[in-house]
Design a protein around this motif. Structure first.
Motif, short mmCIF file in Angstrom:
data_model
loop_
_atom_site.label_atom_id
_atom_site.label_comp_id
_atom_site.label_asym_id
_atom_site.label_seq_id
_atom_site.Cartn_x
_atom_site.Cartn_y
_atom_site.Cartn_z
N GLN A 1 -0.97 -10.47 -2.37
CA GLN A 1 0.10 -9.54 -2.73
C GLN A 1 0.60 -9.88 -4.14
O GLN A 1 1.07 -10.98 -4.40
CB GLN A 1 1.25 -9.63 -1.72
N HIS B 1 -1.63 -4.89 -4.17
CA HIS B 1 -2.31 -6.08 -3.65
C HIS B 1 -3.80 -6.03 -4.01
O HIS B 1 -4.36 -4.96 -4.26
CB HIS B 1 -2.12 -6.25 -2.15
N ALA C 1 2.62 -7.49 -6.12
CA ALA C 1 3.95 -6.92 -6.38
C ALA C 1 4.44 -6.23 -5.12
O ALA C 1 3.66 -5.65 -4.36
CB ALA C 1 3.90 -5.92 -7.54
N ASP D 1 -1.44 -14.90 -10.08
CA ASP D 1 -0.50 -14.03 -10.79
C ASP D 1 -0.37 -14.40 -12.26
O ASP D 1 0.12 -13.60 -13.07
CB ASP D 1 0.88 -14.09 -10.14
N SER E 1 4.07 -1.30 -4.19
CA SER E 1 3.24 -2.41 -3.72
C SER E 1 1.91 -2.42 -4.46
O SER E 1 1.29 -1.38 -4.66
CB SER E 1 2.99 -2.29 -2.21
N ALA F 1 5.19 -10.53 -2.45
CA ALA F 1 4.57 -10.99 -3.69
C ALA F 1 4.61 -12.51 -3.74
O ALA F 1 5.62 -13.14 -3.43
CB ALA F 1 5.30 -10.40 -4.89
#
Length: 300
Positions: free
Chosen positions: A146, A220, A148, A34, A218, A195
């Motif tokens: 994931q 991913h 968000a 991330d 979402s 997330a």
């Protein structure tokens, strides 16, 4: 170790050492993917209009994917059309990001260096309370990251053993009764992937992912890892046979039917066994290693 961007160290070590055959959920920890690939960067990439149309899919269960005309204008990706499709509840899949996003290209290359497996990276953007793909299984291991929101993954044990490309892929052996049967039985596992978490999804496991929350978007990433198989090794053993004149000899039309064909097949089988038994495996191994680290596509 780039796998540590997708999994914590213990998860990456387990994957490299034992290749788990059941799904696992991990909190990624630090360093995290991330930090370099954010929800904002993925959304930004989607809405630039720069995504090649042939790398986009727009799908809303239970319907099939829309044609490219739904998000193209004058032969190019139309970012406004993509935005409207998303607002109408369509999941937008951005395919093969390792070809166009430098950071993901580096991660993809590092994964192949660590594992010997080629791989590709897709992003899935799903609107609140919606679903893109329905129940299906894949023919390779996937690591779902994931980025968000939260996505619910309903999972069923594999209905086929060790599916491969062109063998027991879900669309090739699909039965209409599969989905009603799975839904009546209920999932073997159900995971709400949040997330900051990753899901290790072994090949063949049926998955039915969807967003439950009517207010939550979402995003991913799917890292699909193309596992090498024993058949792949067999192909490597035979790859050098083309250098032998007998294997380049023409098979006459009359030899492709009746009793002569059985004789031809028997002769070739004997020649193949002799050829393979005569190989110096210490000479073959470096080529196999090189191919494992460089081949980006695969047949099986």
């Amino acid at each position: 170790m780039s796998l540590r961007l997708l999994l914590p160290e213990e998860g990456a070590t387990e994957l490299l050492a034992s290749w788990p055959d059941e799904p696992r959920v991990f909190d990624r920890g630090t360093p995290s993917l991330d930090e370099t690939v954010t929800a904002e960067s993925i959304r930004g990439y989607l809405y630039t209009g720069c995504v090649p149309a042939n790398e986009i899919a727009a799908v809303k269960a239970p319907n099939p994917s829309l044609s490219q005309n739904a998000y193209m204008t004058d032969g190019r990706t139309d970012r406004a059309k993509l935005a409207r499709l998303y607002e109408r509840g369509y999941t937008i899949r951005l395919g093969n990001l390792q070809r166009v996003v430098p950071e993901l290209a580096r991660i993809s290359e590092a994964i192949q260096t660590e594992t010997g497996y080629s791989n590709y990276i897709h992003a899935f953007l799903t609107p609140p309370g919606e679903q893109g793909l329905r129940h299906h299984w894949d023919q390779q291991m996937a690591v779902i990251v994931q980025i968000a929101g939260t996505k619910r993954w309903q999972l069923w044990k594999p209905p086929v053993v060790a599916p491969m490309r062109e063998f027991n892929e879900s669309f090739r052996v699909w039965k209409d009764e599969y989905i009603p049967m799975w839904e009546a039985a209920g999932p073997d596992m159900e995971i709400d992937l949040k997330a900051g978490q990753s899901l290790l999804l072994p090949r063949g496991w049926v998955h039915n992912p969807h967003v439950v929350d009517p207010d939550e978007h979402s995003i991913h990433l799917t890292f699909a890892i193309r596992e090498r198989t024993q058949l792949w090794l067999a192909e490597k053993l035979l790859a050098g046979a083309i250098a032998q004149e007998e294997f380049r000899r023409i098979v006459l039309p009359r030899q492709l039917g009746g009793e002569e064909l059985v004789g031809q097949l028997d002769d070739v089988r004997e020649a193949l066994v002799k050829y393979v038994q005569g190989l110096d495996l210490t000479e073959v191994a470096p080529t196999v290693i090189k191919d494992a680290l460089t081949e980006l596509e695969y047949k099986t």
